[in-house]
Design an enzyme around this catalytic site. Structure first.
Site, short mmCIF file in Angstrom:
data_model
loop_
_atom_site.label_atom_id
_atom_site.label_comp_id
_atom_site.label_asym_id
_atom_site.label_seq_id
_atom_site.Cartn_x
_atom_site.Cartn_y
_atom_site.Cartn_z
N ASN A 1 -10.37 -2.91 2.19
CA ASN A 1 -10.00 -2.87 0.77
C ASN A 1 -11.25 -2.57 -0.06
O ASN A 1 -12.35 -2.52 0.48
CB ASN A 1 -9.44 -4.23 0.34
CG ASN A 1 -7.96 -4.39 0.65
OD1 ASN A 1 -7.21 -3.42 0.64
ND2 ASN A 1 -7.54 -5.60 0.92
N HIS B 1 0.83 -1.22 0.00
CA HIS B 1 0.00 0.00 0.00
C HIS B 1 0.86 1.26 0.00
O HIS B 1 0.54 2.25 0.66
CB HIS B 1 -0.96 0.00 1.20
CG HIS B 1 -1.95 -1.11 1.19
ND1 HIS B 1 -3.18 -1.01 0.55
CD2 HIS B 1 -1.91 -2.37 1.68
CE1 HIS B 1 -3.83 -2.15 0.68
NE2 HIS B 1 -3.08 -3.00 1.35
N TYR C 1 0.39 -4.75 12.02
CA TYR C 1 0.22 -3.35 11.58
C TYR C 1 0.88 -2.36 12.54
O TYR C 1 1.70 -1.54 12.10
CB TYR C 1 -1.26 -3.04 11.32
CG TYR C 1 -1.68 -3.43 9.92
CD1 TYR C 1 -1.51 -4.73 9.47
CD2 TYR C 1 -2.20 -2.50 9.04
CE1 TYR C 1 -1.86 -5.10 8.19
CE2 TYR C 1 -2.55 -2.86 7.74
CZ TYR C 1 -2.38 -4.15 7.32
OH TYR C 1 -2.71 -4.51 6.05
#
Ligand code: NDP
Length: 505
Positions: A127, A54, A337
């Site tokens: 997404n 990303h 993350y």
């Protein structure tokens, strides 16, 4: 316009900003011209590591407005009153390309929303597709390596991509969506977003529901064809960034209708689809969409780097009334993350304005690089203590959760009962797509698979064709024909475990 002095970063006014101090007009430069060193040294450090995935993205601020009452499912304060507005930041992105890559690449698009709520920031890191290629996080680095560059050629490689997909049949559903028109959205404004993972809602009575989030574009779905996407790549690499920025600057604020699918906690045990499998949707016929609200983007960031590049989302950031689920991919992301952000932005990444919770944050975390929030001042830095009155609040407790099993093992993700990789992509092809969309999808698959090269070409094509046939005979036939594969009958018997002897040119 107010007159301002040009200064160094430490505030010393510059007397000269364009000419470096030198020994005589043509002589060597003097080391003492600190201003030169500060400028060059800071310039050398302007780039931070780009995101491994990303990397190319666009973002904007906006508002989420509640339009429907869902308080019987969740006590989350952001949903607790019709008309209530919560500030949001949304970052869109492509997945596989580098920061300078083209916006029109065939790729899923990231759709990550940060809700700045009074109970803390809620990040829904989704997404533009309701599902994903894999269902176990241990596969993520392998999968992403295939989307990046070949270690020898440093080129993108269709061989790596299809080798991985064909060896991991759970990817088929996402492959079908990626190869459809939705793999090349016309703009970020013209695509849906999905939370993708199964999350949970907890209501004020302590009841748990499983939930999936859907953001339906109010602009309508609009896609590029493969040819249009390729043309856009050569015309404007940044067309999606330009489109979003200019639309908001014009006052055309894009909107998404926010909806949820809700499953009572106990139904997960008996539902015929594993509701925590990220490669599956919950069919709308079983779990209809409930309206929740409207998300609108209405403010461009003043500075791209400050807000878009430094934005950091983590599915671990939930708020009271919203929780996790046993979705294995979600469980992996809870850890990875925040870990990625600590590496990329530092341990104090949540103090960067775009990431900072605008409401109270009280804890005993201290120090670390780039601590800029006062670091707790002179207050105690340990808990418990006799000096302050900061306490946990048990009213935020989630209900206890019953687990399926307490037998720990490396369970096969595709064991019997978890191995229907074909029904949903088959349904998508047969029942959801129009004939025009079917033709386009097959053409995109054939185009993409034509890039497979090398000694394993036939093996990879055969293996992937078997998956298409299993999803839908017509789909398999059309892809095989497009690739010029002969001996289809053998291929079909190969689907039942026998040797295949098809001929791939
Ligand atoms: P429905 O007919 O109720 O829904 C079909 C869904 O497919 C709609 O949400 C539609 O989105 C979406 N869709 C249409 N074309 C594409 C495409 N090329 N790529 C991805 N999504 C597309 O059927 P079911 O709920 O029974 O699901 C049937 C199949 O639809 C699933 O197997 C799955 O492949 C796909 N799907 C299902 C979703 C779900 O959450 N149930 C979500 C998205 C896809 P829209 O209305 O925005 O056009």
């Amino acid at each position: 316009m107010e007159n301002k002095k040009l200064t160094t970063a430490s505030g010393r006014p510059y007397v000269e900003h364009e000419n470096t101090q030198s020994a005589g007009p043509r002589g060597p430069l003097l080391l003492q011209d600190y201003i030169l060193h500060e400028k060059l040294a800071h310039f050398n450090r302007e780039r931070i590591p780009e995101r491994v995935v990303h990397a190319k993205g666009s973002g904007a601020f906006g508002t989420f407005t509640v339009t429907h009452d869902i308080s019987k499912y969740t006590r989350a304060k952001l949903f607790n009153e019709i008309g209530k507005q919560t500030r949001v930041f949304l970052r869109f992105s492509t997945v596989g390309g580098e920061k300078g890559s083209a916006d029109s690449e065939r790729d899923p698009r990231g759709f990550a929303v940060k809700f700045y709520t009074e109970d803390g920031n809620f990040d829904l890191v989704g997404n533009n597709t309701p599902i994903f290629f894999i269902k176990d996080p241990k596969k993520f680095p392998d999968f992403i390596h295939t989307q990046k560059r070949d270690p020898y050629t440093n080129l993108k490689s269709a061989t790596m991509v299809w080798d991985f997909w064909s060896l991991n049949p759970e990817s088929l559903h996402q492959v079908m969506i990626l190869m459809s028109g939705r793999g090349t959205p016309f703009s970020y404004r013209h695509m849906n977003g999905y939370g993708s993972h199964t999350m949970s809602f907890i209501n004020k009575d302590g009841e748990r529901f499983w939930v999936k989030f859907h953001f339906k574009t109010a602009q309508g779905i609009k896609n590029f064809t493969d040819a249009e996407a390729a043309e856009m790549k050569s015309k404007d690499m940044d067309h999606a960034q330009r489109d979003l920025l200019e639309a908001i600057d014009r006052g055309e604020f894009p909107k998404w209708n926010v909806k949820v699918q809700i499953m009572p906690e106990a139904e997960a045990k008996t539902y015929h689809i594993n509701p925590f499998d990220l490669t599956k949707v919950w069919p709308h016929g079983d779990y209809p969409l409930h309206d929740v609200g409207v998300l609108e983007l209405n403010q461009n960031p003043d500075n791209y780097f400050a807000d878009v590049e430094q934005s950091a989302f983590a599915p671990a950031h939930v708020v009271d009334g919203i929780g996790y689920s046993p979705d294995k991919m979600l469980q992996g992301r809870l850890l990875s993350y925040p870990d990625a952000h600590r590496y990329r932005l530092g341990a104090n990444y949540e103090q960067i304005p775009v990431n900072r919770c605008p409401f109270a944050v009280n804890n005993y975390q201290r120090d670390g690089a780039m601590r800029v929030d006062g670091n707790g001042g002179r207050n105690p830095n340990y808990f418990p203590n006799s000096f302050d009155n900061i306490k946990p609040d048990p009213s935020y407790k989630e209900p206890a959760q019953e687990l399926d099993s307490i037998i720990a093992d490396w369970y096969d993700r595709n064991a019997p009962g978890e191995d229907d990789h074909y029904s949903q992509p088959g349904k998508l092809f047969r029942e959801v797509m129009t004939e025009e969309q079917r033709l386009e999808t097959v053409s995109n698959i054939v185009g993409a698979m034509s890039g497979i090269t090398g000694p394993k070409r036939a093996e990879i094509i055969n293996r992937q064709l078997c998956h298409f046939f299993r999803a839908d005979i017509e789909l398999g036939m059309r892809v095989a024909q497009g690739l010029g594969v002969t001996g289809i009958e053998n291929m079909m018997s190969g689907m039942h475990g026998q040797q295949t002897t098809v001929s791939v040119q």
